[in-house]
Motif scaffolding. Structure first.
Motif, PDB file in Angstrom:
ATOM      1  N   SER A   5       0.860  -1.266   0.001  1.00 55.80           N
ATOM      2  CA  SER A   5      -0.176   0.034   0.095  1.00 55.80           C
ATOM      3  C   SER A   5       0.818   1.422  -0.170  1.00 55.80           C
ATOM      4  O   SER A   5       0.604   2.184  -0.765  1.00 55.80           O
ATOM      5  CB  SER A   5      -0.931  -0.137   1.170  1.00 55.80           C
ATOM      6  N   ILE A   6       1.945   1.137   0.855  1.00 55.46           N
ATOM      7  CA  ILE A   6       2.748   2.265   0.801  1.00 55.46           C
ATOM      8  C   ILE A   6       3.495   2.715  -0.490  1.00 55.46           C
ATOM      9  O   ILE A   6       3.598   3.886  -0.894  1.00 55.46           O
ATOM     10  CB  ILE A   6       3.960   2.216   2.069  1.00 55.46           C
ATOM     11  N   GLN A   7       3.966   1.452  -1.157  1.00 51.44           N
ATOM     12  CA  GLN A   7       4.418   1.678  -2.502  1.00 51.44           C
ATOM     13  C   GLN A   7       3.645   2.278  -3.590  1.00 51.44           C
ATOM     14  O   GLN A   7       3.720   3.058  -4.457  1.00 51.44           O
ATOM     15  CB  GLN A   7       5.018   0.374  -3.150  1.00 51.44           C
ATOM     16  N   VAL A   8       2.277   1.814  -3.257  1.00 50.88           N
ATOM     17  CA  VAL A   8       1.048   2.289  -4.461  1.00 50.88           C
ATOM     18  C   VAL A   8       0.914   3.905  -4.104  1.00 50.88           C
ATOM     19  O   VAL A   8       0.771   4.643  -4.985  1.00 50.88           O
ATOM     20  CB  VAL A   8      -0.274   1.714  -4.004  1.00 50.88           C
ATOM     21  N   ASP A   9       0.892   4.186  -2.958  1.00 48.57           N
ATOM     22  CA  ASP A   9       0.780   5.645  -2.566  1.00 48.57           C
ATOM     23  C   ASP A   9       2.053   6.670  -3.075  1.00 48.57           C
ATOM     24  O   ASP A   9       1.919   7.556  -3.428  1.00 48.57           O
ATOM     25  CB  ASP A   9       0.851   5.834  -0.984  1.00 48.57           C
ATOM     26  N   MET A  10       3.112   5.900  -3.070  1.00 54.28           N
ATOM     27  CA  MET A  10       4.506   6.599  -3.636  1.00 54.28           C
ATOM     28  C   MET A  10       4.314   6.572  -5.122  1.00 54.28           C
ATOM     29  O   MET A  10       4.605   7.950  -5.541  1.00 54.28           O
ATOM     30  CB  MET A  10       5.827   5.812  -3.111  1.00 54.28           C
ATOM     31  N   ILE A  11       3.990   5.692  -5.700  1.00 63.19           N
ATOM     32  CA  ILE A  11       3.636   5.760  -7.204  1.00 63.19           C
ATOM     33  C   ILE A  11       2.734   6.978  -7.654  1.00 63.19           C
ATOM     34  O   ILE A  11       2.845   7.626  -8.373  1.00 63.19           O
ATOM     35  CB  ILE A  11       3.436   4.439  -7.810  1.00 63.19           C
ATOM     36  N   GLU A  12       1.369   6.965  -6.761  1.00 64.91           N
ATOM     37  CA  GLU A  12       0.527   7.851  -7.101  1.00 64.91           C
ATOM     38  C   GLU A  12       1.097   9.414  -6.852  1.00 64.91           C
ATOM     39  O   GLU A  12       0.681  10.222  -7.634  1.00 64.91           O
ATOM     40  CB  GLU A  12      -0.813   7.625  -6.171  1.00 64.91           C
ATOM     41  N   GLY A  13       2.037   9.386  -5.890  1.00 66.11           N
ATOM     42  CA  GLY A  13       2.420  10.793  -5.508  1.00 66.11           C
ATOM     43  C   GLY A  13       3.597  11.133  -6.553  1.00 66.11           C
ATOM     44  O   GLY A  13       3.413  12.576  -6.756  1.00 66.11           O
ATOM     45  N   LEU A  14       4.214  10.374  -7.056  1.00 60.63           N
ATOM     46  CA  LEU A  14       5.173  10.537  -8.128  1.00 60.63           C
ATOM     47  C   LEU A  14       4.338  11.087  -9.490  1.00 60.63           C
ATOM     48  O   LEU A  14       4.730  12.166 -10.187  1.00 60.63           O
ATOM     49  CB  LEU A  14       6.036   9.391  -8.253  1.00 60.63           C
ATOM     50  N   GLU A  15       3.200  10.422  -9.721  1.00 64.87           N
ATOM     51  CA  GLU A  15       2.649  10.785 -10.850  1.00 64.87           C
ATOM     52  C   GLU A  15       2.109  12.452 -10.527  1.00 64.87           C
ATOM     53  O   GLU A  15       1.963  13.127 -11.754  1.00 64.87           O
ATOM     54  CB  GLU A  15       1.327   9.909 -11.252  1.00 64.87           C
ATOM     55  N   HIS A  16       1.511  12.588  -9.542  1.00 64.45           N
ATOM     56  CA  HIS A  16       0.941  13.931  -9.192  1.00 64.45           C
ATOM     57  C   HIS A  16       1.911  15.112  -9.336  1.00 64.45           C
ATOM     58  O   HIS A  16       1.927  16.096  -9.800  1.00 64.45           O
ATOM     59  CB  HIS A  16       0.454  13.732  -7.803  1.00 64.45           C
TER      60      HIS A  16
END
Length: 261
Positions: A5-16
């Motif tokens: 879940s943390i990794q998914v959040d990191m990826i979404e944050g990068l796209e933002h």
């Protein structure tokens, strides 16, 4: 919250942060490469950090660099500045581990990168202790060369180790840096500079700019961690370690000659 879940959040944050979706290959690499194998403390934090004196690039910087590199499966890649090995692992996931070679001038960084890559399952990627300015000619030519250090222009040796249709990505500048991608010019003008004013080195054109960066400058031999910067003290220490078996330099020969008078 679990690691996935943390990794998914990191990826979404990068796209933002980047303002656009990640490329398919980069996205897959982010999902598959376990960042916690390379960064013990807050592995998914957005900022840069330190690990045993080695600078750990922020995920956003890594993504910008690798996206600009535009690597395909099977491309032969050289990374100058192995660091902790995270970028090397990302590229190994995209190109294939046996196609990725990395060098670093710092022996401790090489040891850390090798250990981390082995832990993460990418130990087939080669990491060697070399002066990055000289590249790694044994495995040239390279389809892609990534310089993880700030330079005004790539060292000349790296240009000679690039394939004819290859690409070099590096942070251009010193205090103010911009991630750029350059390719052999083939008598073409840079698509980014309509006025023909391109800061690429002779024989190259800038084909892409990928945003700001703040990387450390490229080190030369003698500047890496743990090396005595004072040449006199360094050479005296080396001579003392070799002891009476050390070969005489001209200074010592002069002293011997003086004793014989």
């Amino acid at each position: 919250m679990d690691e996935a879940s943390i990794q998914v959040d990191m990826i979404e944050g990068l796209e933002h942060q980047l303002g656009e979706p990640l490329g398919a290959s980069v996205l897959t690499a982010l999902q598959r490469v376990p960042r916690d194998a390379f960064v013990d403390d807050a592995p998914h934090a957005n900022g840069a950090s330190e690990d045993a004196g080695t600078r750990v690039l922020a995920p956003e910087t890594v993504v910008r660099l690798i996206t600009a590199l535009d690597v395909d499966e099977g491309d032969d890649v050289l990374v100058v500045g192995a660091g902790v090995g995270y970028s090397v692992a990302m590229l190994a996931e995209i190109a294939g581990a046996r196609h990725v070679h990395a060098v670093d001038i710092d022996r401790e960084a090489v040891s850390i990168a090798r250990s981390n890559l082995s832990t993460a399952g990418y130990d087939a990627a080669l990491v060697d202790r070399r002066d990055g300015a000289n590249g790694l000619p044994e495995y040239a030519p390279y389809d892609r060369i990534l310089i993880e250090a700030a330079v005004l222009e790539p060292p000349r040796a790296l240009g000679t180790q690039l394939a004819d249709d290859g690409r070099i990505v590096y942070p251009r500048g010193t205090t103010t840096q911009t991630i750029v991608a350059i390719e052999p010019d083939d008598d073409r003008a840079s698509p980014l500079d309509a006025d023909g004013d391109d800061d690429a080195p002779p024989g190259f054109v800038t084909v892409e700019k990928a945003g700001p960066a703040a990387l450390r400058p490229m080190l030369v031999d003698g500047e890496q961690a743990g090396v005595e910067r004072n040449r006199t003290r360094r050479e005296e220490a080396e001579y003392a370690e070799q002891g009476r078996f050390a070969g005489h330099g001209w200074e010592q020969e002069w002293i011997d000659w003086d004793d014989r008078i």
